[in-house]
Write a protein that holds these residues in place. Structure first.
Motif, PDB file in Angstrom:
ATOM      1  N   TYR A  10     130.075 -52.010 -48.174  1.00  0.00           N
ATOM      2  CA  TYR A  10     128.862 -51.810 -47.396  1.00  0.00           C
ATOM      3  C   TYR A  10     127.923 -52.992 -47.603  1.00  0.00           C
ATOM      4  N   THR A  11     127.068 -53.217 -46.615  1.00  0.00           N
ATOM      5  CA  THR A  11     126.065 -54.270 -46.728  1.00  0.00           C
ATOM      6  C   THR A  11     124.680 -53.680 -46.522  1.00  0.00           C
ATOM      7  N   MET A  12     123.680 -54.376 -47.018  1.00  0.00           N
ATOM      8  CA  MET A  12     122.290 -53.987 -46.789  1.00  0.00           C
ATOM      9  C   MET A  12     121.484 -55.273 -46.707  1.00  0.00           C
ATOM     10  N   PHE A  44     137.628 -54.152 -41.481  1.00  0.00           N
ATOM     11  CA  PHE A  44     138.570 -55.232 -41.190  1.00  0.00           C
ATOM     12  C   PHE A  44     138.612 -55.476 -39.688  1.00  0.00           C
ATOM     13  N   PRO A  45     138.546 -56.701 -39.196  1.00  0.00           N
ATOM     14  CA  PRO A  45     138.594 -57.992 -39.882  1.00  0.00           C
ATOM     15  C   PRO A  45     137.218 -58.625 -40.062  1.00  0.00           C
ATOM     16  N   GLU A  46     136.149 -57.829 -40.108  1.00  0.00           N
ATOM     17  CA  GLU A  46     134.801 -58.369 -40.301  1.00  0.00           C
ATOM     18  C   GLU A  46     134.685 -59.072 -41.651  1.00  0.00           C
ATOM     19  N   SER A  47     133.734 -59.980 -41.735  1.00  0.00           N
ATOM     20  CA  SER A  47     133.484 -60.717 -42.967  1.00  0.00           C
ATOM     21  C   SER A  47     132.047 -60.481 -43.420  1.00  0.00           C
ATOM     22  N   ILE A  48     131.810 -60.514 -44.727  1.00  0.00           N
ATOM     23  CA  ILE A  48     130.454 -60.396 -45.232  1.00  0.00           C
ATOM     24  C   ILE A  48     129.752 -61.744 -45.231  1.00  0.00           C
ATOM     25  N   GLU A  49     130.473 -62.810 -44.912  1.00  0.00           N
ATOM     26  CA  GLU A  49     129.888 -64.143 -44.838  1.00  0.00           C
ATOM     27  C   GLU A  49     129.159 -64.308 -43.514  1.00  0.00           C
ATOM     28  N   TRP A  50     127.972 -64.939 -43.554  1.00  0.00           N
ATOM     29  CA  TRP A  50     127.159 -65.153 -42.349  1.00  0.00           C
ATOM     30  C   TRP A  50     127.909 -66.014 -41.344  1.00  0.00           C
TER      31      TRP A  50
END
Length: 53
Positions: A10-12, A44-50
């Protein structure tokens, strides 16, 4: 012997502009009502990198 591990990512994102902070008001039907910073589940396949996917 093998062990199965299940994981979720998860991201915030905390966004501040001077004295203002961006928050979302989650409805009660989601299970966790109230104000929270924007974010979500990374699938997947999303990335947490901008800027990457």
């Amino acid at each position: 012997m093998t062990t199965e591990v299940t994981h979720k990512l998860y991201t915030m994102c905390m966004i501040q502009d001077g004295t203002k902070v961006l928050l979302m008001n989650r409805p009660d039907k989601k299970g966790f009502p109230g104000y929270i910073a924007p974010g979500g589940k990374v699938e997947f396949p999303e990335s947490i990198e901008w800027g990457h996917s």
